[in-house]
Design a protein around this motif. Structure first.
Motif, PDB file in Angstrom:
ATOM      1  N   ARG A   4       0.816  -1.209   0.000  1.00  0.00           N
ATOM      2  CA  ARG A   4       0.000   0.000   0.000  1.00  0.00           C
ATOM      3  C   ARG A   4       0.854   1.265   0.000  1.00  0.00           C
ATOM      4  N   VAL A   5       0.380   2.252  -0.744  1.00  0.00           N
ATOM      5  CA  VAL A   5       1.115   3.503  -0.936  1.00  0.00           C
ATOM      6  C   VAL A   5       0.723   4.462   0.187  1.00  0.00           C
ATOM      7  N   LEU A   6       1.618   4.611   1.147  1.00  0.00           N
ATOM      8  CA  LEU A   6       1.274   5.255   2.407  1.00  0.00           C
ATOM      9  C   LEU A   6       1.357   6.772   2.386  1.00  0.00           C
ATOM     10  N   PHE A   7       2.216   7.325   1.516  1.00  0.00           N
ATOM     11  CA  PHE A   7       2.473   8.757   1.590  1.00  0.00           C
ATOM     12  C   PHE A   7       2.780   9.297   0.205  1.00  0.00           C
ATOM     13  N   MET A   8       2.348  10.533  -0.059  1.00  0.00           N
ATOM     14  CA  MET A   8       2.652  11.205  -1.327  1.00  0.00           C
ATOM     15  C   MET A   8       3.061  12.647  -1.054  1.00  0.00           C
ATOM     16  N   ALA A   9       3.948  13.157  -1.892  1.00  0.00           N
ATOM     17  CA  ALA A   9       4.366  14.553  -1.810  1.00  0.00           C
ATOM     18  C   ALA A   9       4.571  15.083  -3.224  1.00  0.00           C
ATOM     19  N   GLN A  10       4.426  16.389  -3.367  1.00  0.00           N
ATOM     20  CA  GLN A  10       4.538  17.034  -4.671  1.00  0.00           C
ATOM     21  C   GLN A  10       5.730  17.974  -4.687  1.00  0.00           C
ATOM     22  N   SER A  11       6.463  17.996  -5.798  1.00  0.00           N
ATOM     23  CA  SER A  11       7.631  18.866  -5.921  1.00  0.00           C
ATOM     24  C   SER A  11       7.187  20.328  -5.927  1.00  0.00           C
ATOM     25  N   PRO A  12       8.092  21.270  -5.582  1.00  0.00           N
ATOM     26  CA  PRO A  12       7.717  22.684  -5.519  1.00  0.00           C
ATOM     27  C   PRO A  12       7.151  23.241  -6.822  1.00  0.00           C
TER      28      PRO A  12
END
Length: 215
Positions: free
Chosen positions: A162-170
């Motif tokens: 399962r994909v627990l975390f996501m973040a987006q580049s600036p």
């Protein structure tokens, strides 16, 4: 596991500046709004709380703005919309599988979409009206949704847990994902930001003209 949320200001000696009490089980998700005025928290008790910083104190036990009970599983995925104030997306766990959209000014649930699998994380596209959700069992996929229609644009696979975390580049172009398979993956998810020309105000009622009552 005590369900408490403690707000710390590490710049001062007495660093505990507020304590939020409401959850009865583990706190699974936390996300401040862009303005820093509201805090959303999701718990293993299936509850979603909206807290207002101006109502917080170290000793109050009932200072939440909204206590939202619509999810039927743990609430981990939280994402404040970058285009609209007081607008939050939340995702439920394995026995819920829904993405819900909230007007946090009045606590109204504006829409609910069954995704078919547990929702682990949510991420808004900064450049377009799109939402990215990450999931667990069975496919451990990423799903692109067009907002507000919630038409599924695409699914991305590659993680084996399962994909627990996501973040987006600036710059808003790249998405990073972290999963239970102990890998980080980077996706050219959101493309190249477009430079949009200004238009007369009369032609643009707002990014979410269909939503009423959000301030």
């Amino acid at each position: 596991m005590d369900g408490k949320i403690i707000n710390n200001d590490v710049r001062v000696h007495s660093h505990i500046v507020a304590t939020f009490r409401g959850h009865r089980q583990e706190v699974c998700g936390l996300k401040w709004s862009t303005s820093g005025q509201q805090l959303a928290s999701g718990g293993n008790d299936n509850l979603l709380y909206i807290w207002d910083r101006s109502m917080a104190s170290m000793h109050s036990r009932s200072q939440w703005l909204h206590r939202l009970e619509d999810h039927t599983a743990a609430v981990k995925a939280l994402a404040w919309c970058p285009f609209q104030r007081n607008f939050l997306a939340s995702g439920g766990g394995g026995s819920d599988c829904c993405i819900k959209f909230w007007n946090t000014h009045n606590g109204a649930c504006l829409n609910s979409v069954d995704t078919g699998s547990q929702v682990c994380a949510l991420l808004w596209n900064k450049n377009e009206h799109e939402l990215l959700s990450s999931h667990g069992f069975m496919q451990n996929q990423l799903t692109f949704w067009m907002y507000p229609s919630m038409v599924k644009i695409a699914e991305l696979t590659g993680h084996t847990s399962r994909v627990l975390f996501m973040a987006q580049s600036p710059d808003g172009r790249t998405g990073a994902t972290a999963a239970g398979d102990e890998t980080l993956k980077f996706w050219n998810a959101f493309g190249t930001p477009e430079v949009k020309k200004a238009a007369p105000k009369a032609e643009h009622p707002g990014p979410f003209p269909h939503i009423r009552g959000i301030r």
